[in-house]
Design a protein around this motif. Structure first.
Motif, PDB file in Angstrom:
ATOM      1  N   UNK A 100     -13.280 125.643  51.698  1.00 50.29           N
ATOM      2  CA  UNK A 100     -13.576 126.728  52.637  1.00 50.29           C
ATOM      3  C   UNK A 100     -14.865 126.477  53.411  1.00 50.29           C
ATOM      4  N   UNK A 101     -15.869 125.926  52.754  1.00 46.61           N
ATOM      5  CA  UNK A 101     -17.124 125.657  53.458  1.00 46.61           C
ATOM      6  C   UNK A 101     -16.944 124.589  54.527  1.00 46.61           C
ATOM      7  N   UNK A 102     -16.131 123.569  54.234  1.00 48.91           N
ATOM      8  CA  UNK A 102     -15.857 122.534  55.239  1.00 48.91           C
ATOM      9  C   UNK A 102     -15.008 123.112  56.370  1.00 48.91           C
ATOM     10  N   UNK A 103     -14.012 123.934  56.017  1.00 48.85           N
ATOM     11  CA  UNK A 103     -13.203 124.578  57.054  1.00 48.85           C
ATOM     12  C   UNK A 103     -14.054 125.478  57.940  1.00 48.85           C
ATOM     13  N   UNK A 104     -15.011 126.166  57.341  1.00 50.10           N
ATOM     14  CA  UNK A 104     -15.939 126.990  58.114  1.00 50.10           C
ATOM     15  C   UNK A 104     -16.702 126.147  59.124  1.00 50.10           C
ATOM     16  N   UNK A 105     -17.167 124.986  58.697  1.00 52.28           N
ATOM     17  CA  UNK A 105     -17.871 124.076  59.609  1.00 52.28           C
ATOM     18  C   UNK A 105     -16.946 123.610  60.730  1.00 52.28           C
ATOM     19  N   UNK A 106     -15.709 123.282  60.393  1.00 57.47           N
ATOM     20  CA  UNK A 106     -14.771 122.778  61.394  1.00 57.47           C
ATOM     21  C   UNK A 106     -14.504 123.830  62.466  1.00 57.47           C
ATOM     22  N   UNK A 147     -13.291 133.196  57.602  1.00 58.90           N
ATOM     23  CA  UNK A 147     -13.389 132.244  56.487  1.00 58.90           C
ATOM     24  C   UNK A 147     -14.611 132.553  55.633  1.00 58.90           C
ATOM     25  N   UNK A 148     -15.734 132.872  56.284  1.00 59.01           N
ATOM     26  CA  UNK A 148     -16.957 133.209  55.549  1.00 59.01           C
ATOM     27  C   UNK A 148     -16.762 134.458  54.696  1.00 59.01           C
ATOM     28  N   UNK A 149     -16.041 135.446  55.229  1.00 58.14           N
ATOM     29  CA  UNK A 149     -15.783 136.667  54.454  1.00 58.14           C
ATOM     30  C   UNK A 149     -14.924 136.371  53.233  1.00 58.14           C
TER      31      UNK A 149
END
Length: 290
Positions: A244-250, A264-266
């Motif tokens: 999720x953290x990588x997807x947030x960056x993407x 995604x952050x939520x």
């Protein structure tokens, strides 16, 4: 009552200084709590409107022009489980050895200095080392397993230090009483020392989970950027996947989809809160059982 009587015996200037320090400490605690609450509230208010069933139950599709983060959710859970299964025995075992068995104080100081040094290394360096060692030298390629092994090295100092400090808080009389009654050292550790320090171990697990779910730099080099479903746990560990953290960056930095990034952050924030609450409950039940 004892504190009030002691305060009354102090000179007025000392009492005023003591009161000022107490107010400053309370203010610092209040500011910290407000900052955390404000951060959580801001993320949830911005992100929850974008959290839909389709978002959390499907994967991304270019043909249908839809976005889904189910693969990232599963990848995050997979990598948490894999990392904790490996790091908990290593970290707790190392802390028990340093606290209960190690006789050489020089060796203990060397290991403690090493763990503190590992804790201060930037995560991007872990990512580069993990890519060179796990992905290339061990030929694991870019996979969740390589990412999990890299995270094990990253969070091992946290588990060791928190467990070690928790073991040190157990009164020495507990050890002397158990050994005096004829218990073996391992039986004493298993039945008295570890149950008495379970709160510190749980705290270390919570900190480790927070480091895992929040890590992106190291996983970019080791776990990859895949946003597709990878099958079951064992199949997924051998494939490339984004947490999720990588997807947030993407979504935020590469695609500029900030509303999806906040959603995604939520989701990530809710997962962390649920896992932390579950760890606390499990720790209390485990302590009562042991």
């Amino acid at each position: 009552m004892g504190d009030k009587r002691l305060d009354q015996k102090l000179p007025p200037r000392r009492r005023a200084w003591d009161l000022t320090l107490r107010l400053l400490i309370c203010a610092c605690a209040a500011v910290t709590a407000l900052l955390v609450a404000a951060l959580i509230a801001y993320i949830l208010l911005r992100g929850l409107p974008g959290v839909t069933w389709q978002l959390i139950s499907s994967q991304e599709s270019y043909l249908n022009n839809t976005i889904g983060i189910l693969p990232s959710i599963l990848n995050t859970l997979y990598i948490i489980v894999a990392a904790l299964v490996i790091v908990l025995p290593l970290g707790v075992g190392a802390a028990v050895y340093l606290t209960e068995y190690a006789s050489s104080r020089r060796l203990v100081r060397v290991i403690e200095f090493t763990t503190e040094t590992l804790a201060g290394i930037p995560s991007i360096i872990y990512g580069l080392v993990g890519m060179m060692f796990f992905c290339q030298l061990l030929r694991l390629k870019t996979s969740l397993l390589a990412g999990a092994l890299t995270l094990v090295i990253m969070i091992l100092p946290t588990i060791v230090r928190t467990t070690q400090e928790s073991l040190k808080t157990v009164p020495e009389s507990y050890r002397e009483g158990a050994l005096g009654l004829g218990a073996t050292k391992w039986y004493m550790i298993r039945t008295i020392i570890l149950p008495s320090s379970i709160d510190g171990i749980v705290t270390g697990c919570i900190l480790a989970i927070g480091r895992i779910v929040g890590e992106s730099a190291a996983l970019l080099f080791t776990a990859g950027l895949g946003l597709k479903l990878l099958g079951n746990f064992f199949e997924a560990m051998g494939g490339s996947g984004a947490t999720l953290s990588v997807a947030l960056y993407i979504y935020a930095m590469e695609r500029g989809k900030f509303e999806v990034a906040f959603a995604v952050a939520a989701v990530l924030m809710l997962i962390v809160l649920v896992i932390n609450f579950a760890a606390k409950v499990l720790g209390k039940r485990l302590k009562n059982k042991l």
